[in-house]
Scaffold this active site. Structure first.
Site, short mmCIF file in Angstrom:
data_model
loop_
_atom_site.label_atom_id
_atom_site.label_comp_id
_atom_site.label_asym_id
_atom_site.label_seq_id
_atom_site.Cartn_x
_atom_site.Cartn_y
_atom_site.Cartn_z
N GLY A 1 -55.78 91.28 53.76
CA GLY A 1 -54.48 91.88 53.52
C GLY A 1 -53.58 91.69 54.72
N CYS A 2 -52.76 92.67 54.99
CA CYS A 2 -51.82 92.62 56.11
C CYS A 2 -52.56 92.44 57.43
CB CYS A 2 -51.00 93.92 56.14
SG CYS A 2 -49.96 94.07 57.59
N PHE A 3 -52.16 91.44 58.21
CA PHE A 3 -52.88 91.20 59.46
C PHE A 3 -52.66 92.30 60.49
CE2 PHE A 3 -49.72 87.42 60.26
CZ PHE A 3 -48.65 88.27 60.46
N TRP A 4 -51.60 93.08 60.36
CA TRP A 4 -51.40 94.20 61.29
C TRP A 4 -52.56 95.19 61.18
CZ3 TRP A 4 -45.75 95.65 59.63
CH2 TRP A 4 -44.85 94.65 60.05
#
Length: 186
Positions: A26-29
């Site tokens: 998902g979101c790399f953050w």
């Protein structure tokens, strides 16, 4: 935004004796924030891989048309944390049963993926996926693919949670609860 924020981060350095894992969850953050907290992880670099566009920008990735996934390259010391353990965290930090989606993030750029760097990593990833399936009611859709070229994301995506947790509501609403659930933050 600082002048160099849009500049691309450097390629991750893999010191002698260290290994790399390339993971899309998902979101790399969110993914970066989890791996940065683990003992034995040397560095985490957010970026893009698995697509057909050379040197994509974040704006291009967001269209879903590049074929790239948001990923992190986790450089780790295998004497302190094994690849198996790196993957155990991977299965816990996202829902690998949702195709091209994590929470409100939808598109192929948010797909669940393990990009292996060796035949040994491939074997371990496949065994780990099979074992993890026992923890999910729906089938795991995580792709396991040989690691293609990795493109580091722009500087403003690196170390995102640590630098933005008090400024960005996404950090408080999405990343912080994930870290608390995984018992990585109070």
């Amino acid at each position: 935004m600082p002048a160099n924020a849009r500049a691309r981060a450097e390629m991750p350095k893999i010191p002698e004796g260290m290994e790399a894992a390339t993971l899309g969850a998902g979101c790399f953050w969110c993914t970066e924030a989890v791996y940065q907290k683990l003992d034995g992880v040397v560095s985490v670099t957010s970026g893009y891989t698995g697509g057909k566009v050379d040197k994509p920008t974040y704006e291009e990735i967001c269209t879903g048309a590049t074929g790239h996934a948001e990923v992190v390259v986790v450089v780790f010391d295998p004497k302190k944390i094994t690849y198996e353990r790196v993957l155990a965290w991977f299965w816990d930090l996202h829902d690998p049963t949702t195709l091209n989606r994590q929470g409100n993030d939808v598109g192929t750029q948010y797909r669940s993926a393990i990009f292996y760097h060796s035949d040994e990593q491939k074997k371990i990833a496949e065994a780990s996926k099979a074992a993890a399936q026992a923890n999910f009611d729906k089938p795991i859709v995580t792709e396991i693919t040989k690691a293609p070229e990795f493109y580091p994301a722009e500087n403003y995506h690196q170390n995102y949670y640590a630098e933005n947790k008090s400024k960005n509501p996404y950090c408080k609403a999405v990343i912080e609860p994930k870290l608390k659930k995984l018992k990585l933050e109070d």
